[in-house]
Motif scaffolding. Structure first.
Motif, PDB file in Angstrom:
ATOM      1  N   SER A 165      35.733  24.382  48.636  1.00 25.98           N
ATOM      2  CA  SER A 165      36.981  24.739  49.398  1.00 25.98           C
ATOM      3  C   SER A 165      38.065  25.315  48.581  1.00 25.98           C
ATOM      4  N   PRO A 166      38.392  25.050  47.276  1.00 28.96           N
ATOM      5  CA  PRO A 166      39.563  25.651  46.623  1.00 28.96           C
ATOM      6  C   PRO A 166      39.235  27.134  46.365  1.00 28.96           C
ATOM      7  N   SER A 167      38.135  27.793  46.631  1.00 27.60           N
ATOM      8  CA  SER A 167      37.921  29.475  46.581  1.00 27.60           C
ATOM      9  C   SER A 167      38.306  29.849  48.196  1.00 27.60           C
ATOM     10  N   THR A 168      38.237  28.924  48.893  1.00 27.27           N
ATOM     11  CA  THR A 168      38.777  29.553  50.311  1.00 27.27           C
ATOM     12  C   THR A 168      40.439  29.066  50.906  1.00 27.27           C
ATOM     13  N   LEU A 169      40.948  28.345  50.030  1.00 25.39           N
ATOM     14  CA  LEU A 169      42.267  27.706  50.240  1.00 25.39           C
ATOM     15  C   LEU A 169      42.766  28.022  48.935  1.00 25.39           C
ATOM     16  N   ILE A 170      43.590  29.176  48.775  1.00 27.39           N
ATOM     17  CA  ILE A 170      44.336  29.470  47.564  1.00 27.39           C
ATOM     18  C   ILE A 170      45.938  29.112  47.731  1.00 27.39           C
ATOM     19  N   SER A 171      46.189  27.679  46.876  1.00 28.97           N
ATOM     20  CA  SER A 171      47.598  27.322  46.980  1.00 28.97           C
ATOM     21  C   SER A 171      48.432  28.283  46.007  1.00 28.97           C
ATOM     22  N   GLN A 172      49.805  28.128  46.429  1.00 29.97           N
ATOM     23  CA  GLN A 172      51.008  28.561  45.651  1.00 29.97           C
ATOM     24  C   GLN A 172      50.802  28.529  44.232  1.00 29.97           C
ATOM     25  N   ASN A 173      50.363  27.316  43.579  1.00 23.59           N
ATOM     26  CA  ASN A 173      50.406  27.062  42.216  1.00 23.59           C
ATOM     27  C   ASN A 173      49.076  27.759  41.586  1.00 23.59           C
ATOM     28  N   ARG A 174      48.361  28.388  42.452  1.00 29.46           N
ATOM     29  CA  ARG A 174      46.734  29.025  41.641  1.00 29.46           C
ATOM     30  C   ARG A 174      46.979  30.510  42.062  1.00 29.46           C
ATOM     31  N   ILE A 175      47.769  30.867  42.916  1.00 26.20           N
ATOM     32  CA  ILE A 175      47.520  32.478  43.335  1.00 26.20           C
ATOM     33  C   ILE A 175      48.017  33.325  42.076  1.00 26.20           C
ATOM     34  N   ASP A 176      48.642  32.848  41.068  1.00 21.76           N
ATOM     35  CA  ASP A 176      48.948  33.797  39.869  1.00 21.76           C
ATOM     36  C   ASP A 176      48.158  33.377  38.694  1.00 21.76           C
ATOM     37  N   SER A 177      47.092  32.585  38.929  1.00 22.87           N
ATOM     38  CA  SER A 177      46.206  32.139  37.879  1.00 22.87           C
ATOM     39  C   SER A 177      45.851  33.163  36.985  1.00 22.87           C
ATOM     40  N   SER A 191      40.050  33.066  36.411  1.00 26.13           N
ATOM     41  CA  SER A 191      39.453  33.481  37.695  1.00 26.13           C
ATOM     42  C   SER A 191      40.170  32.362  38.981  1.00 26.13           C
ATOM     43  N   VAL A 192      40.538  33.106  40.153  1.00 25.49           N
ATOM     44  CA  VAL A 192      41.331  32.334  41.000  1.00 25.49           C
ATOM     45  C   VAL A 192      40.276  31.811  41.867  1.00 25.49           C
ATOM     46  N   LEU A 193      39.012  32.278  41.650  1.00 29.70           N
ATOM     47  CA  LEU A 193      37.954  31.523  42.456  1.00 29.70           C
ATOM     48  C   LEU A 193      37.417  30.226  41.777  1.00 29.70           C
ATOM     49  N   LEU A 194      37.581  30.269  40.607  1.00 34.19           N
ATOM     50  CA  LEU A 194      37.037  29.113  39.670  1.00 34.19           C
ATOM     51  C   LEU A 194      37.886  28.007  39.750  1.00 34.19           C
ATOM     52  N   PRO A 195      37.191  26.743  39.851  1.00 33.76           N
ATOM     53  CA  PRO A 195      38.244  25.748  39.753  1.00 33.76           C
ATOM     54  C   PRO A 195      38.240  25.314  38.255  1.00 33.76           C
ATOM     55  N   ASP A 196      38.659  23.993  37.805  1.00 27.81           N
ATOM     56  CA  ASP A 196      38.679  23.661  36.523  1.00 27.81           C
ATOM     57  C   ASP A 196      37.388  23.517  35.828  1.00 27.81           C
ATOM     58  N   ILE A 197      37.489  23.799  34.530  1.00 28.67           N
ATOM     59  CA  ILE A 197      36.175  23.882  33.686  1.00 28.67           C
ATOM     60  C   ILE A 197      35.170  22.997  34.219  1.00 28.67           C
ATOM     61  N   PHE A 245      33.840  35.667  35.714  1.00 31.01           N
ATOM     62  CA  PHE A 245      33.854  35.468  37.060  1.00 31.01           C
ATOM     63  C   PHE A 245      35.174  36.146  37.708  1.00 31.01           C
ATOM     64  N   ASP A 246      35.588  37.150  37.062  1.00 33.12           N
ATOM     65  CA  ASP A 246      37.037  37.568  37.425  1.00 33.12           C
ATOM     66  C   ASP A 246      36.949  39.183  37.273  1.00 33.12           C
ATOM     67  N   ILE A 247      38.151  39.789  37.891  1.00 41.53           N
ATOM     68  CA  ILE A 247      38.165  41.102  37.863  1.00 41.53           C
ATOM     69  C   ILE A 247      38.755  41.693  36.533  1.00 41.53           C
ATOM     70  N   LYS A 248      38.359  42.879  36.086  1.00 47.78           N
ATOM     71  CA  LYS A 248      39.030  43.515  35.058  1.00 47.78           C
ATOM     72  C   LYS A 248      39.424  44.905  35.440  1.00 47.78           C
ATOM     73  N   ILE A 249      40.652  45.378  34.879  1.00 47.33           N
ATOM     74  CA  ILE A 249      41.053  46.481  35.226  1.00 47.33           C
ATOM     75  C   ILE A 249      41.286  47.510  33.906  1.00 47.33           C
ATOM     76  N   ASN A 250      40.438  48.539  34.419  1.00 43.88           N
ATOM     77  CA  ASN A 250      40.123  49.620  33.079  1.00 43.88           C
ATOM     78  C   ASN A 250      39.526  49.080  31.984  1.00 43.88           C
ATOM     79  N   GLY A 251      38.595  47.739  32.349  1.00 48.52           N
ATOM     80  CA  GLY A 251      38.075  47.138  31.019  1.00 48.52           C
ATOM     81  C   GLY A 251      38.665  46.084  30.333  1.00 48.52           C
ATOM     82  N   ASN A 252      40.007  45.970  30.826  1.00 46.08           N
ATOM     83  CA  ASN A 252      40.906  44.831  30.294  1.00 46.08           C
ATOM     84  C   ASN A 252      40.960  43.530  31.177  1.00 46.08           C
TER      85      ASN A 252
END
Length: 609
Positions: free
Chosen positions: A149-161, A164-170, A486-493
Motif C-alpha cells: 500500500s505505500p506504493s499506492t499512497l504516497i505521503s508528503q514525507n515520501r514524495i521528495d524521496s 525510489s518512491v515505490l520501494l519501502p525501507d530496505i 527500481f527508479d527513474i534515471k534522467i539522461n543516464g543519471n
C-alpha cells in the motif's frame, strides 16, 4: 466499475460536528493552504489501511474528535469501516440497499488472525492467506495489504524521496517486490523453497556435531558395559560364541522338553496306579466288613448248637413226666432239633471265611505292590522336576543372558561403527559447506523475476510522459527505468543529480503515475485507489523557473486525462495548484480556505490555526 473506491471519509467526536469529505471514483483534488487538514485525510486513509494507533490522523485530547469512518463502494458491495483513534480494532459493516447495516466483521489493525488486510485484499480478489518470499534466502511471510500500500499512497514525507518512491525501507523491499510480482502475474513462485542461510548453517552444524558427539559418547559407554559382561573367550570371536551358545541353548531346551514329556508320562502312570490303589483299598475295606459279619454269624450258630445240646442232655436225665402239683402224667412236647442245620451253615461260613481271608491277603499283597510302584514313580517324577528346575532351566537362563549380552554387544558395535561413519561423513560435508564459495548459494532476486517488457514499458512511459510534460525542455534527452534502483534515471543519471526538492517531487509523481498505468493495464490484481500528497512539493513561486508552469499544468492534465484508471486523490497547496477549469473535466475539487468568512476553513470544524 473498478474494484473499489472511497466514497466518503467522516471524522466524528462527541459534541463535535461531523467532518466529512465526499469523493468520486475519478480524480479528486484537495487543495488549500498549509495546516488546514489536507494531509490528515491521507492519514485517515492510511489509518484504515491498518496504520498504528500512534499514527492516528488527529489527537482526541487536542481536537475532541474520536474516530474516523470510511465509506467505500466495491464490486462486492458497499461497506463502512470505523476505527477509534485510540484503538486497534476496525469494525466493518455492510451497507445494504435499504441503507440498513449489518456487521461484516471485526478486524485488528495489524496483528492477529483476522487483520484488516484480509478485507482490503478481498476487494481486489485475493481471498486466501498467501505466503510471499521476503528475503534473499527464500524465507516467506504472509502477504499483507500494507506490504504494497505505500506504493499506492504516497505521503508528503515520501514524495521528495531521493531513492525510489515505490520501494519501502530496505528491510521490506524484497517482500514488496514479491508482492508486486504477484499483483502483476499472480505468481508466488511455489517451487522456490526456503534456503538455509550461512548463520543457519553454522547453528545447524554446531548442533548436529554436538548431537553426534554426545551419541557417540553414549555408545562407547554402552560398548564398555557390554564388553565387560562377556568372557575373554567369547570376546575373541563373538559370532562363533553366539552360534555355539544358541546351539547349546537349543540342546538344553530340547532336554527340558524331553524331561517335561517324560514327567507328563510318569504323572499319567501315577494317576493310573492311584486309581488302582484306591480300588484295592476299597475291596480290602469290604473284605474286612465281611470277615466281621462272618465271625459274628459263626458265634451265633455256635451259641445255638451249644444251647441245643444242653437242652437235650437235660431232657434225657429227667425221671418223671408228671405234673408237680397233681402228680398227673404230662404229655411230651415234640422238640424241633436245629443242631444239624446250624452245623451245616456253620461249616459253610467257616469255608467262606477261609476263602475271604485268602482273597484279602491277595489284595493286601496287591496294595503293597502298587504302593511300591507309586513310591518309585513319585521318586522318578521328583528327580525329573529337580533336574528341570535345578539344572536345565538355570542353564537355559544363563545361556539366554549370555546370548542377550553378546547380541547387545554386537548391536552396540554395529551402531558405533555406523555413528563413526556418520561423523566422518558429516565432518566431510561440513568441510565442503564451509569451503563452498558464497556465490554458489542460491539467492532470490525478485527484480530478475519481472518480465522484460515491464522495465521496457516503464521506460517508454516515463520518457513519453516527461517529453509531453515539458520537463526541462532544454536539458532533457531521455528517461529510463533502472532495474537495480527500481527508479527513474534522467539522461543516464540519478534523478537527484541537478534537481532539488521540487523537481524530485515532480519526477516521483510521474513515476507513480507510470506505475499506476502499468497496474491498471497489466496486473492480475488491481489496487484501484492511488493517493499522492503534494506532487508539486518544492515547486513554489520563490524558486520559479519559466518552464515550471507548463510542467505543473501538464502533470495535472495527465491526472485529468487518466481518470479512467481508477480513483486518484491528489493533495496540493493552493499556491502550487495549476489554474485549470477542473469542474469542466469532471474533477471533484475540495477546497479549504483557512478563512472563517469564506468557504470551508479546513477539514475539521471549529478547529483553527
Amino acid at each position: 466499475m473498478h474494484n473499489y473506491y472511497i466514497e466518503e471519509i467522516i471524522v466524528r467526536g462527541n459534541g463535535r460536528k461531523d467532518a466529512s469529505v465526499v469523493f468520486t471514483d475519478g480524480l479528486n483534488i484537495i487543495t488549500g493552504p498549509s495546516n488546514t487538514g489536507k494531509t490528515s485525510i491521507v492519514k485517515a486513509i492510511d489509518f484504515l489501511y491498518g496504520a498504528k494507533k500512534e499514527n492516528a490522523p488527529f489527537s482526541i485530547e487536542d481536537t475532541g474528535y474520536e474516530k474516523v469512518e470510511m465509506l467505500i463502494r466495491s464490486r462486492i458491495g458497499k461497506f463502512s469501516l470505523q476505527r477509534r483513534f485510540d484503538e486497534n480494532k476496525i469494525v466493518v459493516e455492510e451497507i445494504l440497499r435499504s441503507d440498513t447495516r449489518r456487521l461484516y466483521g471485526e478486524y485488528s489493525a495489524r496483528n492477529g488472525k483476522m487483520t484488516i488486510s484480509h478485507f482490503w485484499l478481498s476487494l481486489i480478489g485475493i481471498d486466501n492467506t498467501l505466503q510471499i518470499i521476503k528475503n534473499k534466502d527464500f524465507v516467506r511471510q504472509t502477504l499483507g495489504w500494507r506490504t504494497f500500500s505505500p506504493s499506492t499512497l504516497i505521503s508528503q514525507n515520501r514524495i521528495d524521496s531521493e531513492t525510489s518512491v515505490l520501494l519501502p525501507d530496505i528491510r521490506q523491499q524484497t517482500a514488496f517486490l514479491s508482492c508486486l510480482l504477484y499483483l502483476l502475474y499472480g505468481d508466488d513462485f511455489p517451487d522456490s523453497d526456503e534456503k538455509e542461510t550461512k548463520e543457519q548453517r553454522k547453528v545447524r552444524r554446531k548442533s548436529v556435531t554436538a548431537y553426534i558427539n554426545e551419541s557417540l559418547s553414549d555408545l562407547y559407554e554402552q560398548y564398555e558395559v557390554a564388553k565387560s559382561s562377556l568372557s575373554t573367550s567369547h570376546s575373541m570371536d563373538l559370532k562363533k560364541s553366539l552360534s555355539d551358545m544358541i546351539f547349546e541353548l537349543e540342546t538344553v531346551e530340547n532336554e527340558i522338553n524331553a524331561a517335561l514329556k517324560e514327567g507328563k508320562m510318569v504323572s499319567k502312570e501315577i494317576y493310573a496306579y492311584d486309581q488302582e490303589l484306591q480300588e484295592a483299598n476299597l475291596i480290602t475295606n469290604r473284605y474286612q466288613k465281611l470277615q466281621t459279619q462272618y465271625k459274628s454269624d459263626i458265634e451265633r450258630l455256635t451259641l445255638i448248637v451249644d444251647g441245643e445240646r444242653l437242652i437235650n442232655a437235660h431232657n434225657d436225665h429227667t425221671a418223671s413226666h408228671n405234673c408237680p402239683f397233681c402228680n398227673g402224667e404230662l404229655g411230651q412236647t415234640e422238640q424241633t432239633n436245629y443242631i444239624e442245620a446250624s452245623r451245616a451253615e456253620l461249616q459253610t461260613l467257616i469255608s467262606q471265611l477261609a476263602d475271604l481271608s485268602e482273597a484279602n491277603n491277595e489284595t493286601r499283597e496287591q496294595i503293597s505292590a502298587i504302593s511300591s510302584k507309586l513310591a518309585e514313580l513319585n521318586s522318578q517324577k521328583k528327580r525329573i522336576t529337580e533336574t528341570i528346575n535345578a539344572e536345565l532351566k538355570p542353564k537355559a537362563t544363563t545361556l539366554k543372558e549370555k546370548i542377550t549380552d553378546i547380541e547387545n554387544f554386537i548391536g552396540v558395535t554395529q551402531q558405533l561403527n555406523a555413528m563413526q561413519e556418520m561423523q566422518t561423513k558429516l565432518k566431510s560435508d561440513l568441510e565442503t559447506l564451509e569451503n563452498e564459495p558464497e556465490d554458489k548459494s542460491p539467492v532470490y532476486k525478485p527484480k530478475e523475476r519481472f518480465e522484460v517488457d515491464f522495465y521496457t514499458e516503464m521506460t517508454n512511459l516515463l520518457d513519453s510522459m516527461l517529453s509531453k510534460m515539458s520537463y526541462k525542455p532544454t536539458e532533457f534527452r531521455n528517461a529510463f527505468f533502472a532495474k537495480n534502483d527500481f527508479d527513474i534515471k534522467i539522461n543516464g543519471n540519478p534523478k537527484i543529480q541537478g534537481n532539488g526538492q521540487g523537481y524530485t517531487s515532480f519526477l516521483n509523481s510521474v513515476v507513480v503515475m507510470a506505475y499506476r498505468h502499468l497496474i491498471f493495464t497489466r496486473a492480475e490484481y488491481k489496487p484501484s485507489v492511488f493517493v499522492i500528497d503534494t506532487p508539486l512539493l518544492g515547486l513554489d513561486e520563490r524558486n520559479k523557473v519559466e518552464s515550471q508552469d507548463s510542467m505543473k499544468e501538464n502533470l495535472f492534465r495527465y491526472f485529468i486525462d487518466n481518470q479512467n484508471e481508477g480513483q486518484l486523490i491528489i493533495i496540493e497547496n493552493t499556491i502550487n495548484l495549476p489554474t485549470l477549469d477542473y469542474s469542466s473535466f469532471g474533477v471533484n475539487e475540495i477546497k479549504f480556505t483557512e478563512d472563517k468568512n469564506n468557504g470551508r476553513y479546513g477539514y475539521l470544524y471549529d478547529i483553527y490555526n
